[in-house]
Design a protein around this motif. Structure first.
Motif, PDB file in Angstrom:
ATOM      1  N   ASN A  45       0.844  -1.186   0.000  1.00  0.00           N
ATOM      2  CA  ASN A  45       0.000   0.000   0.000  1.00  0.00           C
ATOM      3  C   ASN A  45       0.882   1.240   0.000  1.00  0.00           C
ATOM      4  O   ASN A  45       1.953   1.250   0.604  1.00  0.00           O
ATOM      5  N   THR A  46       0.406   2.266  -0.683  1.00  0.00           N
ATOM      6  CA  THR A  46       1.166   3.508  -0.778  1.00  0.00           C
ATOM      7  C   THR A  46       1.222   4.201   0.570  1.00  0.00           C
ATOM      8  O   THR A  46       0.229   4.233   1.311  1.00  0.00           O
ATOM      9  N   GLN A  57       3.107  -1.540  -5.208  1.00  0.00           N
ATOM     10  CA  GLN A  57       3.372  -2.923  -5.594  1.00  0.00           C
ATOM     11  C   GLN A  57       4.814  -3.362  -5.361  1.00  0.00           C
ATOM     12  O   GLN A  57       5.116  -4.549  -5.424  1.00  0.00           O
ATOM     13  N   ARG A  58       5.713  -2.445  -5.102  1.00  0.00           N
ATOM     14  CA  ARG A  58       7.087  -2.844  -4.774  1.00  0.00           C
ATOM     15  C   ARG A  58       7.227  -3.225  -3.297  1.00  0.00           C
ATOM     16  O   ARG A  58       8.279  -3.676  -2.871  1.00  0.00           O
ATOM     17  N   GLY A  59       6.180  -2.993  -2.537  1.00  0.00           N
ATOM     18  CA  GLY A  59       6.243  -3.276  -1.107  1.00  0.00           C
ATOM     19  C   GLY A  59       6.183  -1.996  -0.310  1.00  0.00           C
ATOM     20  O   GLY A  59       6.566  -0.927  -0.774  1.00  0.00           O
ATOM     21  N   GLY A  60       5.695  -2.090   0.916  1.00  0.00           N
ATOM     22  CA  GLY A  60       5.357  -0.914   1.699  1.00  0.00           C
ATOM     23  C   GLY A  60       6.475   0.053   1.968  1.00  0.00           C
ATOM     24  O   GLY A  60       6.237   1.231   2.190  1.00  0.00           O
ATOM     25  N   MET A  61       7.733  -0.402   1.958  1.00  0.00           N
ATOM     26  CA  MET A  61       8.836   0.491   2.290  1.00  0.00           C
ATOM     27  C   MET A  61       9.846   0.612   1.146  1.00  0.00           C
ATOM     28  O   MET A  61      11.035   0.774   1.368  1.00  0.00           O
ATOM     29  N   THR A  62       9.344   0.560  -0.110  1.00  0.00           N
ATOM     30  CA  THR A  62      10.203   0.647  -1.284  1.00  0.00           C
ATOM     31  C   THR A  62       9.674   1.722  -2.224  1.00  0.00           C
ATOM     32  O   THR A  62       8.469   1.804  -2.451  1.00  0.00           O
ATOM     33  N   TRP A 510     -11.501  -2.223   0.641  1.00  0.00           N
ATOM     34  CA  TRP A 510     -12.001  -3.538   0.256  1.00  0.00           C
ATOM     35  C   TRP A 510     -11.489  -3.956  -1.126  1.00  0.00           C
ATOM     36  O   TRP A 510     -11.453  -5.143  -1.452  1.00  0.00           O
ATOM     37  N   GLN A 511     -11.129  -2.949  -1.941  1.00  0.00           N
ATOM     38  CA  GLN A 511     -10.595  -3.206  -3.273  1.00  0.00           C
ATOM     39  C   GLN A 511      -9.356  -2.335  -3.476  1.00  0.00           C
ATOM     40  O   GLN A 511      -9.176  -1.342  -2.765  1.00  0.00           O
ATOM     41  N   PRO A 512      -8.518  -2.662  -4.450  1.00  0.00           N
ATOM     42  CA  PRO A 512      -7.343  -1.826  -4.702  1.00  0.00           C
ATOM     43  C   PRO A 512      -7.715  -0.396  -5.085  1.00  0.00           C
ATOM     44  O   PRO A 512      -8.762  -0.151  -5.702  1.00  0.00           O
ATOM     45  N   THR A 513      -6.836   0.543  -4.687  1.00  0.00           N
ATOM     46  CA  THR A 513      -6.995   1.957  -5.057  1.00  0.00           C
ATOM     47  C   THR A 513      -5.663   2.464  -5.598  1.00  0.00           C
ATOM     48  O   THR A 513      -4.642   1.791  -5.491  1.00  0.00           O
ATOM     49  N   THR A 514      -5.676   3.671  -6.160  1.00  0.00           N
ATOM     50  CA  THR A 514      -4.445   4.237  -6.721  1.00  0.00           C
ATOM     51  C   THR A 514      -4.186   5.628  -6.166  1.00  0.00           C
ATOM     52  O   THR A 514      -5.107   6.341  -5.765  1.00  0.00           O
ATOM     53  N   GLN A 515      -2.890   5.996  -6.176  1.00  0.00           N
ATOM     54  CA  GLN A 515      -2.437   7.295  -5.695  1.00  0.00           C
ATOM     55  C   GLN A 515      -1.330   7.807  -6.615  1.00  0.00           C
ATOM     56  O   GLN A 515      -0.629   7.015  -7.248  1.00  0.00           O
ATOM     57  N   ARG A 523       0.754   4.797  -8.179  1.00  0.00           N
ATOM     58  CA  ARG A 523       0.935   3.526  -7.484  1.00  0.00           C
ATOM     59  C   ARG A 523      -0.409   2.840  -7.248  1.00  0.00           C
ATOM     60  O   ARG A 523      -1.445   3.496  -7.166  1.00  0.00           O
ATOM     61  N   LEU A 524      -0.331   1.546  -7.075  1.00  0.00           N
ATOM     62  CA  LEU A 524      -1.502   0.729  -6.769  1.00  0.00           C
ATOM     63  C   LEU A 524      -1.401   0.220  -5.338  1.00  0.00           C
ATOM     64  O   LEU A 524      -0.407  -0.400  -4.956  1.00  0.00           O
ATOM     65  N   SER A 525      -2.441   0.496  -4.549  1.00  0.00           N
ATOM     66  CA  SER A 525      -2.515   0.020  -3.167  1.00  0.00           C
ATOM     67  C   SER A 525      -3.497  -1.143  -3.088  1.00  0.00           C
ATOM     68  O   SER A 525      -4.626  -1.051  -3.576  1.00  0.00           O
ATOM     69  N   ASP A 526      -3.073  -2.240  -2.447  1.00  0.00           N
ATOM     70  CA  ASP A 526      -3.909  -3.437  -2.375  1.00  0.00           C
ATOM     71  C   ASP A 526      -5.058  -3.312  -1.384  1.00  0.00           C
ATOM     72  O   ASP A 526      -6.087  -3.966  -1.536  1.00  0.00           O
ATOM     73  N   GLY A 527      -4.870  -2.486  -0.321  1.00  0.00           N
ATOM     74  CA  GLY A 527      -5.864  -2.498   0.750  1.00  0.00           C
ATOM     75  C   GLY A 527      -5.832  -3.840   1.458  1.00  0.00           C
ATOM     76  O   GLY A 527      -4.797  -4.494   1.554  1.00  0.00           O
TER      77      GLY A 527
END
Length: 735
Positions: A45-46, A57-62, A510-515, A523-527
């Motif tokens: 998640n962003t 999508q690269r991971g929370g701290m990348t 509940w669903q992916p979002t973008t920022q 970026r795409l956040s999975d939630g």
């Protein structure tokens, strides 16, 4: 009762003249445990903090350069309020007067909202209600008023998906009074850059920033507000480049900074950040920037071939700079000609310069002119439209730029209007919408009946606190979508009706979002994290509301409950966003098309960038108010959200304080840690604790949003951004 989680914020300490009733209740009520909080920083998640961006999508701290760990205290602070336990229902047995006793910090740390709340116009309490009842009531109140007597507002933490749905339903409802928080921060940037180069965002990527050999940081304090940006400054110094800081205050974190991810930096006691540090008087940036331009012109250190081929209006600009005297520059800035020439010489030696700036540039009545002057300076040496060089506004909220991209603004470009109309077979009004401050002015004049406020804290973000309170209370009905309580939910609510709806945090969607980051990177956040039982995503709430409010709408808002459908609509209507359509399937994050400039091809009518000439600002201080105040953020806050009462970088132990030049203190016979009153033409702050700080004579600083009581509604005429950082004040010892 569950055991305290190590990631939870510190327990609230009751201090002052006696226990505050709400906090006492909080301590005596059992709390509900949390689920999956360990995922907070590692999930895909962003980041929820600043616009620098990381995670996805690269991971929370990348970040997008695959640098790990890209995490900072702001990331952790932003998570800290989201992983709180729910506010016990018993808390809401207390009155608004009880809640108003709490500080901003205490309100934020009561816990997460986990039930819709309702307050009648005559009540002084919020009461829990059911979701369906809340949505029905919202729809009834908006249906009962004319659309032009309403406005819609969102913070920069909401997703692109929620922002698009919000602006679409508002325009179908019948109003273009659609705003986001950028009108109080970087709107001057958007206007200024649009005028100069035809695009209002950054022209350089994070990757290219990492190749620059000179970075200007003007009117910003990234050590407090964008800590991971300081890592880029450290890297620039270590590869032999220059970091030029222009800021009235000598911020310790911009002089030397211990970068947590660098063992060398930590063990050495910190990396030296600024190669040059220049301290102009508050509000004199335009004089200083023009002074640097003057020094470059006199030394013939300009890129004439670039200017001839890719710019226009240079002759008028050159004449304006020639007519500006060195005496005028020096007198207004307080900076010597020698020091200005030194900065110009450092810039002249660079091959790839990036100009970064913050609200110290935009928060003035001449904020647009300041931004245009930065662009002029970059154009003089051909630094826009080449690799590893360009312009970089340091955006605050993590998706404030994305919210603007998807149309949450009062004036849409005509091509976007046409695309929306074509895509949905609808007809939209072209009546010009009101900006944020204009909406509140209309509210003050009893011309607004209903407002939907998605995130943020509009009361604390607005200048002239007493006026803001009256304006907000004169809105008959307000609907808030939020994760936690803030002062905007208890102040400006005295005689008006309101609903508060608890929303999912970004990593709980509940669903992916973008920022979108400040580098135009989406970026795409999975939630997917579950913490609370009775919160809903913003999109879900907006779609339910739209279906009730607009039952005969040609758009079926039920389809937008599937985020893929929203992204397809954005891709079809918003320029540069075509890759958004399938991002949930491809997982391919991307840079928005036609934003970054590695070639001097500008989106202006002529295809050329424009030098812009502006009149110099006038003096703001006078005999009654001889000091100039800038409101500032602390290390322990993010925008109006307060995470800590102290400021470890500046050495203050209370937010109710004023920072002053030590010579000014001596002249006024004011001792450190004594108490003073600050007064402006708009209000007064009493019993402020004094701290000595490295500032120019005649300049003082106090913390935002507390200092809003001193700040009027004067604003930049072109961007409508309030002048938060140039307020004339007097200082008197407290009795």
């Amino acid at each position: 009762m569950t055991q305290p989680d190590s990631t939870q914020p510190e327990p609230i300490k009751i201090v002052g003249g006696g226990p505050k009733k709400v906090l006492y209740t909080l301590k005596t009520v059992a709390r509900i445990g949390l689920l999956n909080s360990a995922k907070a920083l590692n999930s895909r998640n962003t980041c929820k903090a600043c616009g620098l961006g990381m995670g996805g999508q690269r991971g929370g701290m990348t970040n997008e350069k695959d640098e790990f760990p890209s995490v900072c205290n702001k990331s952790i602070q932003a998570q800290s309020t989201d992983i709180q336990e729910p506010i016990p229902r018993e808390i809401f047995e207390h009155t608004l007067e009880d809640f108003a006793q709490l500080s901003a910090y205490e309100l934020e740390h009561l816990g997460r909202l986990n039930t819709p709340l309702y307050k009648t116009a005559t009540s002084n309490k919020y009461e829990p209600i059911e979701w369906n009842t809340a949505i029905d009531l919202m729809a009834a109140r908006f249906a009962a008023t004319a659309p032009d007597r309403s406005f819609f507002y969102t913070s920069g933490r909401s997703s692109n998906e929620a922002g698009f749905v919000l602006q679409l339903l508002a325009r179908l409802y019948g109003t273009n009074n659609v705003n986001n928080c950028s009108y109080y921060c970087h709107q001057a940037t958007g206007v200024g850059l649009q005028n100069a180069i035809g695009s209002g965002t950054a022209t350089v990527s994070l990757e290219e920033l990492g190749k620059s050999d000179c970075i200007f940081v003007v009117g910003a304090n990234p050590s407090s507000n964008h800590p991971r940006f300081v890592h880029q400054l450290k890297n620039c110094r270590e590869r032999g480049g220059q970091v030029i800081i222009i800021n009235p205050a000598k911020e310790p974190g911009l002089v030397r900074f211990a970068v947590p991810k660098s063992a060398k930096s930590m063990l050495s006691g910190g990396t030296w950040i600024a190669s040059e540090y220049i301290q102009p008087k508050i509000g004199s940036d335009l004089f200083l920037l023009n002074g640097i331009a003057k020094a470059l012109l006199e030394a013939k250190e300009i890129h004439q071939a670039y200017i001839n081929a890719h710019t226009e209006n240079f002759s008028a600009f050159e004449q304006h700079i020639e007519e500006l005297s060195w005496n005028e520059i020096i007198e207004n800035t307080g900076v010597s000609q020698v020091d200005i020439r030194k900065i110009a010489d450092a810039y002249a030696k660079s091959n790839n310069a990036v100009f970064a700036w913050g609200m110290g540039i935009t928060h003035h009545k001449h904020g647009v002119e300041n931004v245009e002057a930065i662009s002029n300076l970059a154009l003089l040496r051909g630094m826009i439209g080449k690799p590893a060089a360009g312009l970089l506004p340091l955006r605050g909220h993590s998706n404030v730029q994305g919210i603007g991209t998807v149309g949450v603004k009062p004036v849409l470009a005509e091509d976007i209007f046409l695309q929306i109309e074509k895509e949905f077979n609808v007809q939209l009004s072209r009546e010009k919408g009101m900006d944020t401050l204009a909406c509140l002015q209309a509210a003050f004049e009893h011309k607004i009946d209903a407002a939907l406020l998605m995130g943020g804290n509009l009361f604390s973000a607005t200048p002239n606190s007493q006026w803001a309170q009256q304006a907000l209370d004169r809105i008959g009905f307000k609907a808030f979508l939020t994760t936690t309580l803030n002062r905007g939910h208890v102040v400006g609510m005295e005689t008006s009706e309101a609903i508060i709806l608890p929303v999912s945090a970004r990593d709980e969607e509940w669903q992916p979002t973008t920022q979108e980051s400040m580098f135009n990177y989406v970026r795409l956040s999975d939630g997917g994290i579950t913490r609370l039982a009775n919160v809903r995503p913003e999109v879900q709430i907006l779609c339910d509301f739209a279906q009730k409010l607009l039952p005969t709408s040609p758009i079926n808002f039920a389809q937008f409950k599937q985020h893929n459908n929203i992204r397809a609509a954005i891709a079809a209507t918003i320029p540069g966003m075509s890759e958004l359509k399938d991002i949930a399937e491809t997982k391919r994050e991307f840079t928005i098309q036609n934003r970054l400039l590695d070639q001097p091809k500008f989106q202006t009518d002529t295809g050329k960038a424009k030098f812009l000439v502006n009149a110099s600002p006038t003096t703001l201080t006078n005999e009654d108010y001889p000091f100039l105040l800038a409101s500032i953020r602390s290390e322990g806050q993010f925008n109006s959200i307060i995470y800590e009462e102290s400021d470890s970088y500046r050495g203050t132990d209370t937010r109710w304080s004023v920072l002053m030049n030590s010579e000014d203190m001596a002249e006024l016979n004011i001792q450190a840690e004594s108490l003073v009153n600050l007064k402006s033409a708009f209000g007064e702050m009493q019993n402020l604790k004094v701290f000595a700080f490295n500032l120019p004579r005649g300049n003082v600083m106090a913390y935002y949003p507390e200092a809003n009581v001193l700040i009027g509604t004067e604003h930049d005429p072109r961007s409508k951004t309030p002048a938060f950082k140039s307020v004339a004040v007097s200082i008197r010892p407290s009795n």
